[in-house]
Design a protein around this motif. Structure first.
Motif, mmCIF file in Angstrom:
data_model
loop_
_atom_site.group_PDB
_atom_site.id
_atom_site.type_symbol
_atom_site.label_atom_id
_atom_site.label_comp_id
_atom_site.label_asym_id
_atom_site.label_seq_id
_atom_site.Cartn_x
_atom_site.Cartn_y
_atom_site.Cartn_z
ATOM 1 N N ILE A 78 -0.116 65.303 -45.663
ATOM 2 C CA ILE A 78 -0.079 66.672 -46.180
ATOM 3 C C ILE A 78 0.876 67.584 -45.432
ATOM 4 O O ILE A 78 1.108 68.704 -45.869
ATOM 5 C CB ILE A 78 -1.477 67.308 -46.222
ATOM 6 N N GLY A 79 1.438 67.143 -44.317
ATOM 7 C CA GLY A 79 2.378 68.004 -43.621
ATOM 8 C C GLY A 79 2.741 67.469 -42.250
ATOM 9 O O GLY A 79 2.275 66.422 -41.823
ATOM 10 N N VAL A 80 3.593 68.250 -41.567
ATOM 11 C CA VAL A 80 4.075 67.886 -40.241
ATOM 12 C C VAL A 80 3.924 69.101 -39.325
ATOM 13 O O VAL A 80 4.269 70.224 -39.706
ATOM 14 C CB VAL A 80 5.558 67.444 -40.294
ATOM 15 N N VAL A 81 3.407 68.868 -38.115
ATOM 16 C CA VAL A 81 3.259 69.935 -37.134
ATOM 17 C C VAL A 81 4.652 70.467 -36.804
ATOM 18 O O VAL A 81 5.553 69.705 -36.463
ATOM 19 C CB VAL A 81 2.544 69.421 -35.861
ATOM 20 N N CYS A 82 4.844 71.787 -36.934
ATOM 21 C CA CYS A 82 6.178 72.364 -36.802
ATOM 22 C C CYS A 82 6.381 73.151 -35.513
ATOM 23 O O CYS A 82 7.471 73.677 -35.287
ATOM 24 C CB CYS A 82 6.505 73.234 -38.009
ATOM 25 N N ALA A 83 5.370 73.242 -34.685
ATOM 26 C CA ALA A 83 5.490 73.961 -33.410
ATOM 27 C C ALA A 83 4.462 73.387 -32.446
ATOM 28 O O ALA A 83 3.425 72.878 -32.881
ATOM 29 C CB ALA A 83 5.240 75.449 -33.606
ATOM 30 N N PRO A 84 4.728 73.461 -31.159
ATOM 31 C CA PRO A 84 3.712 73.010 -30.204
ATOM 32 C C PRO A 84 2.426 73.806 -30.406
ATOM 33 O O PRO A 84 2.471 75.020 -30.628
ATOM 34 C CB PRO A 84 4.332 73.314 -28.840
ATOM 35 N N PRO A 85 1.280 73.141 -30.354
ATOM 36 C CA PRO A 85 0.026 73.875 -30.571
ATOM 37 C C PRO A 85 -0.248 74.861 -29.443
ATOM 38 O O PRO A 85 0.124 74.640 -28.297
ATOM 39 C CB PRO A 85 -1.033 72.775 -30.615
ATOM 40 N N GLU A 86 -0.893 75.949 -29.797
ATOM 41 C CA GLU A 86 -1.308 76.941 -28.815
ATOM 42 C C GLU A 86 -2.706 76.554 -28.338
ATOM 43 O O GLU A 86 -3.624 76.361 -29.147
ATOM 44 C CB GLU A 86 -1.331 78.326 -29.458
ATOM 45 N N VAL A 87 -2.861 76.410 -27.035
ATOM 46 C CA VAL A 87 -4.138 75.998 -26.458
ATOM 47 C C VAL A 87 -4.699 77.154 -25.645
ATOM 48 O O VAL A 87 -4.006 77.721 -24.798
ATOM 49 C CB VAL A 87 -3.961 74.746 -25.574
ATOM 50 N N LYS A 88 -5.964 77.508 -25.926
ATOM 51 C CA LYS A 88 -6.632 78.586 -25.211
ATOM 52 C C LYS A 88 -7.998 78.095 -24.740
ATOM 53 O O LYS A 88 -8.575 77.183 -25.337
ATOM 54 C CB LYS A 88 -6.840 79.799 -26.129
ATOM 55 N N THR A 89 -8.502 78.717 -23.716
ATOM 56 C CA THR A 89 -9.849 78.411 -23.253
ATOM 57 C C THR A 89 -10.859 78.943 -24.265
ATOM 58 O O THR A 89 -10.723 80.069 -24.751
ATOM 59 C CB THR A 89 -10.104 79.069 -21.880
ATOM 60 N N SER A 90 -11.866 78.137 -24.586
ATOM 61 C CA SER A 90 -12.914 78.589 -25.505
ATOM 62 C C SER A 90 -13.761 79.655 -24.842
ATOM 63 O O SER A 90 -14.052 79.593 -23.651
ATOM 64 C CB SER A 90 -13.823 77.426 -25.906
ATOM 65 N N ILE A 91 -14.147 80.602 -25.620
ATOM 66 C CA ILE A 91 -15.013 81.685 -25.158
ATOM 67 C C ILE A 91 -16.337 81.550 -25.898
ATOM 68 O O ILE A 91 -16.368 81.430 -27.120
ATOM 69 C CB ILE A 91 -14.385 83.068 -25.447
ATOM 70 N N LYS A 92 -17.429 81.555 -25.128
ATOM 71 C CA LYS A 92 -18.738 81.530 -25.784
ATOM 72 C C LYS A 92 -19.357 82.917 -25.684
ATOM 73 O O LYS A 92 -19.138 83.655 -24.720
ATOM 74 C CB LYS A 92 -19.642 80.454 -25.195
ATOM 75 N N THR A 93 -20.113 83.261 -26.691
ATOM 76 C CA THR A 93 -20.740 84.574 -26.770
ATOM 77 C C THR A 93 -22.225 84.423 -26.495
ATOM 78 O O THR A 93 -22.873 83.515 -27.025
ATOM 79 C CB THR A 93 -20.540 85.181 -28.172
ATOM 80 N N GLY A 94 -22.743 85.302 -25.687
ATOM 81 C CA GLY A 94 -24.171 85.315 -25.401
ATOM 82 C C GLY A 94 -24.700 86.727 -25.514
ATOM 83 O O GLY A 94 -23.964 87.667 -25.846
ATOM 84 N N PHE A 95 -25.973 86.882 -25.211
ATOM 85 C CA PHE A 95 -26.588 88.204 -25.277
ATOM 86 C C PHE A 95 -27.353 88.439 -23.989
ATOM 87 O O PHE A 95 -28.198 87.640 -23.581
ATOM 88 C CB PHE A 95 -27.527 88.306 -26.489
#
Length: 162
Positions: A78-95
């Protein structure tokens, strides 16, 4: 019997004017103001997929030039990756019950990856269709195979390049 003559009065004139106005409005809506795009044209479309809460060991699993397929139909490219992926740290939400507010913290060992790929798609009345089979819509999730990564990704953006 007495024969009545037809007399054209003000009510008849209003009815005729209303009918003429209705025909003019319908003609404008259906003929003149038709600014729809031509269906069936082929375009290059750029999709942005967000994959969240991945194990950090998958940081280097997707590269520019990798092919994208669906998990359910691995033969459909279905397609080709056209740019390096952006990697970020996951953020979890709490209360925080004491402060009665949301708190945000980094999720240790997890990453979010934003992957952009391009595909050739045909414009249809329902959107852009890849290879007469695949529709990828914003805010919908799909099971993808991207390079060495098998994941569930949510489409966050669709851009027509040309």
């Amino acid at each position: 019997m007495s024969e009545k003559k037809f007399r054209f009065n003000i009510i008849d004139a209003v009815i005729v004017l209303v009918l003429i106005a209705a025909v003019a409005v319908l003609g404008y809506v259906f003929i003149i103001s038709d600014d729809t795009e031509v269906k069936g044209e082929t375009h290059t479309v750029e999709y942005v997929i967000e994959v969240t809460s991945l194990n950090s060991m998958f940081t280097d699993s997707v590269h520019e030039g990798d092919h994208v397929t669906f998990e359910k139909d691995r033969d459909l490219d279905i397609g080709v990756v056209c740019a390096p992926p952006e990697v970020k740290t996951s953020i979890k939400t709490g209360f925080d019950a004491e402060k009665e507010e949301e708190v945000y913290a980094e999720a240790e060992g997890l990453i979010d990856m934003i992957i952009t790929f391009r595909a050739t798609a045909v414009e249809t009345e329902w959107g852009y269709c890849i290879d007469d089979e695949a529709y990828i819509a914003v805010n919908n999730s799909n099971d993808f195979i991207i390079g060495d990564l098998r994941c569930v990704g949510v489409c966050t953006n669709v851009t027509v390049i040309d």
